[in-house]
Design an enzyme around this catalytic site. Structure first.
Site, PDB file in Angstrom:
ATOM      1  CG  ASN A  19      23.347 -33.187 -10.127  1.00 48.45           C
ATOM      2  OD1 ASN A  19      23.584 -33.607  -9.946  1.00 48.45           O
ATOM      3  ND2 ASN A  19      21.507 -34.157  -9.731  1.00 48.45           N
ATOM      4  CB  CYS A  38      18.070 -35.365 -11.874  1.00 46.73           C
ATOM      5  SG  CYS A  38      19.586 -36.920 -10.623  1.00 46.73           S
ATOM      6  CG  HIS A  39      15.294 -37.807  -7.833  1.00 44.88           C
ATOM      7  ND1 HIS A  39      16.513 -37.705  -6.768  1.00 44.88           N
ATOM      8  CD2 HIS A  39      13.549 -38.111  -6.856  1.00 44.88           C
ATOM      9  CE1 HIS A  39      15.896 -36.730  -5.555  1.00 44.88           C
ATOM     10  NE2 HIS A  39      14.529 -36.984  -5.481  1.00 44.88           N
ATOM     11  CE1 TYR A  45      15.226 -34.113 -18.057  1.00 40.14           C
ATOM     12  CE2 TYR A  45      13.266 -35.644 -18.663  1.00 40.14           C
ATOM     13  CZ  TYR A  45      15.191 -35.145 -17.777  1.00 40.14           C
ATOM     14  OH  TYR A  45      15.274 -37.089 -17.415  1.00 40.14           O
ATOM     15  CD  GLU A 105      12.437 -36.111  -3.392  1.00 41.29           C
ATOM     16  OE1 GLU A 105      11.621 -35.784  -3.839  1.00 41.29           O
ATOM     17  OE2 GLU A 105      13.693 -36.132  -3.083  1.00 41.29           O
TER      18      GLU A 105
END
Length: 173
Positions: A130, A138-139, A107, A165
């Site tokens: 989001n 956002c993950h 963050y 990912e």
């Protein structure tokens, strides 16, 4: 006059998703067990809502989700997504989109990236609001100490998305 929000359900490997569309554009994507979050966020964006279950979502969004969960990285279908929010929220969401696949940021790092290092809490709040989870990743935001922190879909799903990912990343020799 009311706004009709069409809800479609999509089965993913980590749970059923709710996709909400208005006039053919996606306005919300979240896990089905977060429908109350969808209602809250969209009630702030639209007035006099009529919710229509068994609606349709944009074909480009469904194609993107199919490719994503199959491990293929294709361009985001942003032309078929309506991201309503403040200018600050939109800047945070764009910064999230710019986080490369297979990587993550804190963050604080995201606030730095936005040239606003003192806005860590505001960045976290915009991240939490989001409206199109997974597509706007956002993950990919984690704690400064490298730990997984808050995710509306839960930390197990967040870990799955990050691991998924990482496998999608191209391998360089």
């Amino acid at each position: 006059m009311s706004t009709i929000i069409n809800i479609m359900r999509y089965d993913s490997p980590i749970g059923r998703l709710g996709l909400a569309s208005v006039q053919g554009r996606l306005v919300h994507l979240d896990f089905e067990d977060n429908d109350d979050r969808m209602v809250l966020i969209q009630s702030r964006r639209f007035k006099n809502i009529d919710w229509l279950e068994n609606g349709m979502a944009p074909a480009s969004v469904l194609a993107w989700l199919d490719a994503y969960f199959a491990g293929r990285n294709i361009p985001l279908p942003m032309e078929d997504i309506d991201m309503r929010g403040t200018d600050f929220q939109k800047s945070v969401w764009q910064a999230l989109i710019d986080i490369p696949l297979g990587t993550h940021i804190s963050y604080a790092g995201l606030a730095e990236k936005l040239n606003n290092p003192k806005a860590v809490r505001a960045v976290a709040r915009a991240n939490a609001l989001n409206p199109v989870s997974i597509i706007v990743p956002c993950h990919r935001v984690i704690g400064s100490d490298g730990t997984l922190t808050g995710y509306a879909g839960g930390l197990v799903r967040k870990r799955w998305l990050l691991d998924h990912e990482a496998q999608m990343m191209p391998v360089f020799a």
